[in-house]
Design a protein around this motif. Structure first.
Motif, PDB file in Angstrom:
ATOM      1  N   LEU A 123       0.823  -1.206   0.000  1.00  0.00           N
ATOM      2  CA  LEU A 123       0.000   0.000   0.000  1.00  0.00           C
ATOM      3  C   LEU A 123       0.861   1.261   0.000  1.00  0.00           C
ATOM      4  O   LEU A 123       0.483   2.277  -0.573  1.00  0.00           O
ATOM      5  CB  LEU A 123      -0.907   0.014   1.230  1.00  0.00           C
ATOM      6  CG  LEU A 123      -1.997  -1.062   1.229  1.00  0.00           C
ATOM      7  CD1 LEU A 123      -2.855  -0.953   2.475  1.00  0.00           C
ATOM      8  CD2 LEU A 123      -2.869  -0.938  -0.024  1.00  0.00           C
ATOM      9  N   ALA A 124       2.032   1.184   0.636  1.00  0.00           N
ATOM     10  CA  ALA A 124       2.871   2.375   0.744  1.00  0.00           C
ATOM     11  C   ALA A 124       3.586   2.686  -0.561  1.00  0.00           C
ATOM     12  O   ALA A 124       3.964   3.822  -0.804  1.00  0.00           O
ATOM     13  CB  ALA A 124       3.905   2.191   1.850  1.00  0.00           C
ATOM     14  N   CYS A 125       3.802   1.678  -1.395  1.00  0.00           N
ATOM     15  CA  CYS A 125       4.627   1.869  -2.585  1.00  0.00           C
ATOM     16  C   CYS A 125       3.949   2.814  -3.571  1.00  0.00           C
ATOM     17  O   CYS A 125       2.863   2.534  -4.059  1.00  0.00           O
ATOM     18  CB  CYS A 125       4.917   0.529  -3.255  1.00  0.00           C
ATOM     19  SG  CYS A 125       5.901   0.728  -4.746  1.00  0.00           S
ATOM     20  N   PRO A 126       4.582   3.960  -3.857  1.00  0.00           N
ATOM     21  CA  PRO A 126       3.921   4.935  -4.715  1.00  0.00           C
ATOM     22  C   PRO A 126       4.011   4.611  -6.202  1.00  0.00           C
ATOM     23  O   PRO A 126       3.279   5.184  -7.001  1.00  0.00           O
ATOM     24  CB  PRO A 126       4.680   6.229  -4.407  1.00  0.00           C
ATOM     25  CG  PRO A 126       6.045   5.772  -4.025  1.00  0.00           C
ATOM     26  CD  PRO A 126       5.877   4.443  -3.349  1.00  0.00           C
ATOM     27  N   ALA A 147      10.471  10.128  -2.915  1.00  0.00           N
ATOM     28  CA  ALA A 147       9.028   9.952  -2.792  1.00  0.00           C
ATOM     29  C   ALA A 147       8.690   9.825  -1.323  1.00  0.00           C
ATOM     30  O   ALA A 147       9.405   9.174  -0.569  1.00  0.00           O
ATOM     31  CB  ALA A 147       8.551   8.714  -3.554  1.00  0.00           C
ATOM     32  N   ARG A 152       5.325  10.542   1.862  1.00  0.00           N
ATOM     33  CA  ARG A 152       3.950  10.916   2.179  1.00  0.00           C
ATOM     34  C   ARG A 152       3.969  11.883   3.350  1.00  0.00           C
ATOM     35  O   ARG A 152       4.517  11.610   4.396  1.00  0.00           O
ATOM     36  CB  ARG A 152       3.115   9.687   2.546  1.00  0.00           C
ATOM     37  CG  ARG A 152       2.427   9.046   1.346  1.00  0.00           C
ATOM     38  CD  ARG A 152       1.906   7.699   1.698  1.00  0.00           C
ATOM     39  NE  ARG A 152       3.002   6.917   2.248  1.00  0.00           N
ATOM     40  CZ  ARG A 152       2.831   5.965   3.158  1.00  0.00           C
ATOM     41  NH1 ARG A 152       1.628   5.676   3.598  1.00  0.00           N
ATOM     42  NH2 ARG A 152       3.875   5.303   3.617  1.00  0.00           N
ATOM     43  N   HIS A 182       0.691  11.749  -0.906  1.00  0.00           N
ATOM     44  CA  HIS A 182       1.882  11.393  -1.669  1.00  0.00           C
ATOM     45  C   HIS A 182       2.582  12.623  -2.221  1.00  0.00           C
ATOM     46  O   HIS A 182       1.938  13.553  -2.709  1.00  0.00           O
ATOM     47  CB  HIS A 182       1.494  10.495  -2.856  1.00  0.00           C
ATOM     48  CG  HIS A 182       1.277   9.079  -2.454  1.00  0.00           C
ATOM     49  ND1 HIS A 182       2.311   8.217  -2.178  1.00  0.00           N
ATOM     50  CD2 HIS A 182       0.142   8.380  -2.267  1.00  0.00           C
ATOM     51  CE1 HIS A 182       1.823   7.038  -1.852  1.00  0.00           C
ATOM     52  NE2 HIS A 182       0.501   7.104  -1.893  1.00  0.00           N
ATOM     53  N   ILE A 220       6.056  13.309  -4.746  1.00  0.00           N
ATOM     54  CA  ILE A 220       7.078  12.652  -5.536  1.00  0.00           C
ATOM     55  C   ILE A 220       7.933  13.663  -6.260  1.00  0.00           C
ATOM     56  O   ILE A 220       7.419  14.644  -6.798  1.00  0.00           O
ATOM     57  CB  ILE A 220       6.437  11.684  -6.556  1.00  0.00           C
ATOM     58  CG1 ILE A 220       5.375  10.860  -5.863  1.00  0.00           C
ATOM     59  CG2 ILE A 220       7.495  10.861  -7.285  1.00  0.00           C
ATOM     60  CD1 ILE A 220       5.363   9.441  -6.105  1.00  0.00           C
ATOM     61  N   MET A 275       1.329   4.923 -12.696  1.00  0.00           N
ATOM     62  CA  MET A 275       0.670   4.544 -11.461  1.00  0.00           C
ATOM     63  C   MET A 275      -0.047   5.762 -10.891  1.00  0.00           C
ATOM     64  O   MET A 275       0.509   6.859 -10.895  1.00  0.00           O
ATOM     65  CB  MET A 275       1.774   4.041 -10.531  1.00  0.00           C
ATOM     66  CG  MET A 275       1.387   3.729  -9.161  1.00  0.00           C
ATOM     67  SD  MET A 275       0.372   2.260  -9.055  1.00  0.00           S
ATOM     68  CE  MET A 275      -0.034   2.383  -7.322  1.00  0.00           C
ATOM     69  N   ASN A 316      -0.865   6.783  -7.895  1.00  0.00           N
ATOM     70  CA  ASN A 316      -0.217   7.480  -6.779  1.00  0.00           C
ATOM     71  C   ASN A 316       0.973   8.304  -7.233  1.00  0.00           C
ATOM     72  O   ASN A 316       1.273   9.351  -6.670  1.00  0.00           O
ATOM     73  CB  ASN A 316       0.248   6.472  -5.714  1.00  0.00           C
ATOM     74  CG  ASN A 316      -0.926   5.916  -4.943  1.00  0.00           C
ATOM     75  OD1 ASN A 316      -1.999   6.501  -4.937  1.00  0.00           O
ATOM     76  ND2 ASN A 316      -0.713   4.782  -4.305  1.00  0.00           N
ATOM     77  N   LEU A 317       1.661   7.791  -8.257  1.00  0.00           N
ATOM     78  CA  LEU A 317       2.825   8.490  -8.782  1.00  0.00           C
ATOM     79  C   LEU A 317       2.395   9.812  -9.403  1.00  0.00           C
ATOM     80  O   LEU A 317       3.000  10.854  -9.187  1.00  0.00           O
ATOM     81  CB  LEU A 317       3.517   7.610  -9.827  1.00  0.00           C
ATOM     82  CG  LEU A 317       4.879   8.046 -10.315  1.00  0.00           C
ATOM     83  CD1 LEU A 317       5.920   7.738  -9.272  1.00  0.00           C
ATOM     84  CD2 LEU A 317       5.236   7.355 -11.615  1.00  0.00           C
TER      85      LEU A 317
END
Ligand code: SF4
Ligand code: SF4
Ligand code: SF4
Ligand code: SF4
Ligand code: SF4
Lengths: 294, 310
Positions: free
Chosen positions: A65-68, B80, B82, B87, B89, B105, B107-108
């Motif tokens: 879950l933490a991996c962006p 990267a 939080r 998030h 980056i 991705m 989140n990226l």
């Protein structure tokens, strides 16, 4: 390198990991490390050294879950679906199960030797709680009496760790030799495997494939005795406590009894988390994680 | 290949334009309207530097503490992280990852866009001088370099500052064709950041080598001529209204601002030519060193476009 769960296949992992270390930060047992400069392009990427600590596939897979970047693929939601690697019996010659040796007795013997040499850093707490877990009612009572404990809750047992004298360990060793479980070969890798709903390792009775470490020296009496046990074991089938039926009187000779010898066969449900490699009691892990080939 | 260092040129120019008037006060020629230096007695020499260093150290310590003491405020490292769960980056790392992995991705993207927005508000290359730990080390190294130069132990050398853009493009192309985030392997910024959070790594040797190079050979070389990380923030900075404002009325043309600046050329349109009220270049790191040094108080932080409205 063993990657955290959900890791993409190595090339794509290297391409996508941003080397932020967030997977490391959130790991409750702190088993993830970042690679050093010697790893070339992989410098800064996360890996696990199973012998130092396997991934316990903790609930919710926080690392994933933490991996962006998706290097740890968010498609993975349950630990049991991970495909980190695969355990193999790397050193069958030393595997206690294959040699029919009980792991508690083996570990206590080692602990004693360590104490004598003033070396060793085996976790006494874990050893003690493993012993406590396997005692039957009568054994439980004498264990508590010896250490004047009122219960065998994990806290009370692990409280003993570090304070054990050489004599205590000698006592434990003699005590362990009289227990019911003493005749059962090692099953630590299966016991500690975090995958519980499937059996990741089957212990299969086989004709020995190796040069024996011990030669049969038993007399006829022993032979009959063993035969009896053999049948008994068949009736009981596999699983915990199938050492039942072995006479305590003879327990210390059971390691010579080839009927205790089982071959651990890793099943495809193994995810390669490395806990078995971490916990394997032999000096060099008999079971080790290898890369998983699809 | 080597160009005369911009800064040295402007310094020489300043010296050439120096006249000593009858009363012995140095005066300078230029577009500033003051005839001589009139220091404001209330001017604080290191105001912005102190605030900036405090913030820079605060964030780097926050990274460390979030992991070490498990306070979980700013988790991750500078590539990267939080912040309270949001998030963040580094844009250059993000683009490399996208090019090398060809994965987009969510989140990226979210993290990169968040950083983009934050630095539009804060001023683009503010990342460099207010957050980047390498910048801080390099500032200390710069002091040594200037000291050695004064003692004539080292000489100044410069490179073409276009190298930064070249590196930016080169490493993106490398990411695309090799499938590795090549620059992230040698990125001194993330190497320091990771070392702060997760314990020192051998990559720090490379960082030390860079610093030694800067101290002995070329002042602030990495940030000035090579580092591609700052380039993304520089592009963001083009859109950021927070800029240094030049006040013609107060400027005595002494050019001390260009002496302390990491990127002296950005002040040229103002203090050399007098054509721009704001330092518009994205390369300005909004470090405030020029504001600190200018006791004529001709320079200040201001919000372009918005200051008139507010
Ligand atoms: S799943 Fe494994 S590697 Fe991931 S956080 Fe849990 S224990 Fe750590
Ligand atoms: S969280 Fe993901 S991107 Fe960050 S180091 Fe771990 S695997 Fe790499
Ligand atoms: S833990 Fe090690 S010694 Fe024990 S059965 Fe498994 S492989 Fe064999
Ligand atoms: S067998 Fe070993 S590697 Fe496989 S899942 Fe179980 S503990 Fe993990
Ligand atoms: S112009 Fe001023 S604020 Fe901008 S980088 Fe130079 S010294 Fe710093």
């Amino acid at each position: 390198m063993l990657r955290p769960p959900g890791a993409l296949e190595e090339d794509r992992f290297l391409a996508s990991c941003i080397k932020c270390g967030q997977c490391l930060q959130v790991c409750p047992p702190q088993v993830v490390e970042l690679a050093g400069i010697g790893k070339g392009f992989a410098v800064g990427t996360p890996f696990i050294t199973p012998r130092q600590g396997g991934c316990i596939l903790c609930a919710g897979l926080p690392c994933v879950l933490a991996c962006p970047t998706g290097s740890l693929d968010h498609a993975l939601s349950e630990g049991k679906d991970a495909k980190m690697g695969l355990a193999v019996i790397k050193h069958p010659g030393s595997c206690l199960a294959i040699n029919g040796i009980n792991d508690i007795i083996f570990r206590l013997e080692n602990r004693l030797a360590d104490k004598a040499n003033g070396t060793g850093n085996q976790s006494e707490a874990e050893l003690l709680s493993d012993i406590a877990e396997r005692l039957n009612n009568a054994e439980n009572a004498s264990f508590r009496e010896k250490f004047s404990l009122t219960d065998l809750e994990p806290e009370s047992v692990s409280g003993l760790a570090g304070n054990l004298s050489r004599r205590d360990i000698e006592w434990l060793l003699n005590f362990a030799r009289t227990t019911e479980f003493s005749s059962m070969g090692c099953r630590i890798c299966l016991d500690k495997c975090p995958i519980k709903d499937q059996k990741t390792i089957e212990f299969v009775k086989r004709e020995p494939l190796l040069n024996r470490r011990h030669e049969k020296q038993d007399d006829d009496d022993d032979h009959e005795y063993k035969q009896g046990n053999h049948n008994e074991k068949r009736r009981h089938g596999h699983g915990r406590g199938h050492g039942r039926g072995y006479g305590r009187r003879r327990a210390h000779r059971m390691s010579l009894n080839h009927d205790n010898e089982y071959w651990p066969v890793v099943q495809s449900s193994c995810v390669g988390c490395g806990v078995c490699e971490e916990k394997c009691p032999t000096p060099v892990a008999s079971i080790q994680i290898v890369p998983r080939l699809e | 290949m080597k160009k005369r260092q911009q800064q040295d040129r402007t310094v020489n120019a300043a010296v050439k334009n120096t006249n000593e008037n009858r009363s012995g006060v140095k005066t300078f020629k230029g577009p500033g309207l003051r005839k001589e230096n009139i220091p404001n007695p209330k001017h604080k020499r290191n105001k912005w530097r102190n605030i900036r260093w405090a913030i820079l150290l605060f964030f780097n310590v926050l990274f460390f503490a979030s992991f070490y003491f498990d306070i979980q405020v700013l988790e991750g490292s500078l590539s990267a992280s939080r912040l309270l769960g949001f998030h963040l980056i580094d844009p250059f790392a993000a683009i490399q990852v996208i090019l090398s992995s060809r994965i987009l991705m969510v989140n990226l993207v979210i993290g990169t866009v968040t950083v983009f927005i934050i630095y539009i508000v804060l001023g683009g290359r503010t990342f460099c001088s207010w957050v980047c730990p390498y910048h801080w080390l390099a500032e200390l190294g710069e002091k040594i370099n200037l000291f050695l130069k004064k003692r004539k132990i080292v000489r100044s050398h410069s490179f073409d500052r276009k190298f930064r853009y070249l590196f930016y493009a080169l490493f993106l192309i490398l990411a695309l064709i090799t499938g590795f985030t090549v620059f992230e392997t040698i990125n001194p910024v993330s190497a320091i950041s990771r070392s702060i959070v997760y314990g020192p790594s051998l990559l720090l040797i490379w960082v030390v080598a860079l610093l030694v190079f800067e101290i002995l050979y070329s002042r602030r070389a990495w940030c000035r001529y090579f580092c591609p990380v700052g380039v993304s923030y520089q592009l963001i900075g083009l859109l950021a209204p927070l800029r240094v404002k030049w006040n013609k009325e107060n400027c005595s043309n002494c050019k001390r601002c260009q002496n302390v600046c990491l990127v002296p050329h950005v002040l040229k349109d103002s203090v050399n030519k007098g054509t721009k009220e704001y330092v518009d270049s994205g390369a300005c790191t909004r470090c405030g060193l020029c504001i600190d040094i200018c006791d004529d108080e001709a320079l200040e932080f201001s919000l372009k476009y918005l200051d008139k409205i507010i």
